[in-house]
Enzyme design. Structure first.
Site, mmCIF file in Angstrom:
data_model
loop_
_atom_site.group_PDB
_atom_site.id
_atom_site.type_symbol
_atom_site.label_atom_id
_atom_site.label_comp_id
_atom_site.label_asym_id
_atom_site.label_seq_id
_atom_site.Cartn_x
_atom_site.Cartn_y
_atom_site.Cartn_z
ATOM 1 N N ASP A 123 6.633 3.671 8.436
ATOM 2 C CA ASP A 123 6.846 3.093 7.104
ATOM 3 C C ASP A 123 6.145 3.985 6.082
ATOM 4 O OD1 ASP A 123 7.368 1.511 4.928
ATOM 5 O OD2 ASP A 123 5.819 0.024 5.400
ATOM 6 N N GLU A 124 6.913 4.916 5.525
ATOM 7 C CA GLU A 124 6.392 5.870 4.551
ATOM 8 C C GLU A 124 5.123 6.572 5.078
ATOM 9 O OE1 GLU A 124 5.964 3.956 0.773
ATOM 10 O OE2 GLU A 124 8.117 3.605 0.556
ATOM 11 N N PRO A 125 5.213 7.216 6.257
ATOM 12 C CA PRO A 125 4.016 7.835 6.850
ATOM 13 C C PRO A 125 3.458 9.009 6.057
ATOM 14 C CG PRO A 125 5.990 8.483 8.052
ATOM 15 C CD PRO A 125 6.414 7.421 7.088
ATOM 16 N N PHE A 126 4.237 9.537 5.098
ATOM 17 C CA PHE A 126 3.765 10.664 4.292
ATOM 18 C C PHE A 126 3.142 10.215 2.974
ATOM 19 C CE2 PHE A 126 7.554 12.537 6.561
ATOM 20 C CZ PHE A 126 6.796 13.187 7.528
ATOM 21 N N THR A 206 12.045 6.226 -0.796
ATOM 22 C CA THR A 206 11.730 5.241 -1.834
ATOM 23 C C THR A 206 11.819 5.911 -3.197
ATOM 24 O OG1 THR A 206 10.268 3.919 -0.433
ATOM 25 C CG2 THR A 206 9.901 3.781 -2.809
#
Length: 488
Positions: A123-126, A206
């Site tokens: 979930d949006e690891p960056f 996103t």
């Protein structure tokens, strides 16, 4: 929230033309479950079906949710939490077990199964605030899940993707022509893009005009809201009239610089909160959503991708969640198109051929009781008690710009007390506060400041039970794998 509010919704497939082919543009909604008293999954599925919502993105593989979605004919994206990336990267058996437990089990039942379209690895690891803690595991975890899908003969039906945050790419000038991926993430991003290309998977991202406006002084509210009178931006003779196109083309340019100019893009999360900050209101959210939907359904695309809009867009989010992290701001708990109990917040037209958006029906609440401050005693210690209550409960509506920010003292103390009281399922001793609390049957709500009554425990998964189930399942899986001698 009045039940006769009409919210027009159309989650229809739209055909968008490009120079090479026709592509389907679809609309979906994120369904998060980080709530102390979540609306029961079966009730949420009723809400989705009654409003013809046919695509849902989940943040994990909650068995209660997956069971409720069985036979619903709703296309599904299942998320894998960041906490699982390390083990999935290290162990192919862990990936095989995850696919078996969360895909094969639910998709093998034909028409009565779950229609799974994507697996979102992480979930949006960056996200910049995470640092580099997940970088070494993202692509390996995605590759192992892909291998497990192939072994399960599901690779032709389900695609593996990695949702990326809006801060994974940037522009030093604020203009798309200078867009690039963050230097610290660039190497891992190239590996990910090669993986996605190899398996014909889209880039999940996103885009948040609200955060762009909230955090950047040079973005005006009108520019974020698709207003025609917004001052446009000129970038190498390409004119940008709204924040969405600006962000989207910044990503397009970043993909081009990385060597992937034609990659399909899915908007994994986009929305506007309705509380917890200045300009986070239902009225402004309605304006944003209408502007977004009109723009997407016009199929006009963006200056760098004319007539080529994102292939799918997922609104963030379906319901408010009172336990979401507020590290980014108190507004994080108020992204829902619906309130926590499934009631529509505002009116918006999502496109032609649409119908009325219906509220959740037959929702069962706790008793009509509230906890307020007792005005007949010394209130000198009331503020300290309220702060203690807010450390456990949700008081985000009291923040500057929030719906309850302007209620006078000690009304704000009452709001804090009631939030705690409802979180504790209206237990009598949870309205004590050293004698400062008083239980009343008179609704203390003021104007737009709603003093809520929680859902019945029998109609929700209790806060403790929900957390135990949520955390015990992956924990038990890890213990089992360790017992079998699987190396992590």
């Amino acid at each position: 929230m009045s039940s006769n509010l009409s919210l027009v919704l159309s989650f229809l497939l739209a055909i968008s033309s490009s120079s090479c082919s026709s592509r389907a543009q679809a609309m979906g909604v994120n369904w998060g479950t980080t709530a102390s008293h979540p609306l029961p999954p079966a009730k949420v599925v009723e809400l989705l079906k009654s409003n013809n919502i046919t695509k849902i993105k989940l943040f994990d593989a909650d068995p209660f949710v997956l069971n409720a979605l069985s036979g619903s004919k709703i296309d599904l994206t299942i998320g894998i939490p960041n906490s699982m990336l390390r083990s999935l990267n290290s162990s192919k058996k862990a990936a095989e077990s995850w696919v078996h437990d969360n895909l094969t089990r639910y998709s093998s039942d034909g028409a009565n199964g779950v229609r799974i379209e994507y697996i979102a690895v992480g979930d949006e690891p960056f996200l910049q605030s995470y640092g580099e803690q997940f970088y070494p595991f993202v692509v390996g975890a995605a590759a192992n899940i892909q291998t497990a899908l192939i072994q399960a003969k599901l690779a032709n039906e389900v695609k593996v993707v990695v949702p990326c945050s809006s801060d994974a790419f940037q522009s030093d000038s604020g203009l798309p022509s200078k867009g690039h991926f963050r230097p610290d993430v660039n190497k891992t991003m190239i590996e990910l893009l090669k993986f996605l290309t190899r398996h014909r998977s889209p880039f999940f991202v996103t885009i948040s005009p609200f955060l762009s406006y909230h955090q950047t002084k040079n973005i005006s509210l009108d520019f974020a809201l698709f207003k025609e009178n917004a001052r446009p931006r000129n970038d190498s003779h390409k004119i940008y009239k709204n924040s969405f196109d600006l962000s989207f083309d910044t990503l397009v340019n970043a993909l081009s610089i990385a060597g992937f100019p034609q990659m399909d893009i899915v908007i994994a999360k986009i929305g506007w909160p309705t509380d917890g900050a200045a300009n986070a209101t239902s009225y402004i959210a309605e304006t944003f959503m209408k502007g977004l939907m009109d723009h997407l359904h016009s199929k006009s695309g963006t200056p760098l991708r004319p007539r080529d809009p994102p292939i799918e867009t997922y609104i963030f989010s379906l319901l408010d969640e009172d336990q979401r992290s507020i590290t980014s701001g108190n507004f994080e708990r108020h992204w829902g198109v619906f309130t926590f109990d499934g009631q529509a917040k505002y009116n918006v037209h999502f496109g032609q051929g649409s119908g009325k958006l219906l509220n959740a029906q037959n929702v069962e609440y706790l008793s009509s009781k509230w906890c307020v401050v007792n005005n007949n005693i010394d209130l000198s210690n009331a503020t300290a008690s309220a702060l203690e209550a807010c450390s456990v409960a949700d008081c985000s509506a009291l923040s500057p710009g929030g719906s309850c920010y302007n209620i006078r003292w000690p009304g704000n103390i009452s709001y804090a007390f009631n939030s705690y009281y409802q979180r504790q399922d209206q237990k009598a001793n949870s309205c004590g506060f050293g004698g400062l609390g008083l239980i009343t049957t008179v609704d203390p709500s003021v104007d737009n400041c709603r003093f809520s009554v929680e859902l019945k425990a029998s109609q929700s998964i209790s806060s403790l039970g929900y957390c135990i189930v949520h955390w015990m399942i992956p924990l038990m899986a890890t213990i089992l794998l360790c017992f079998l001698g699987v190396s992590f």
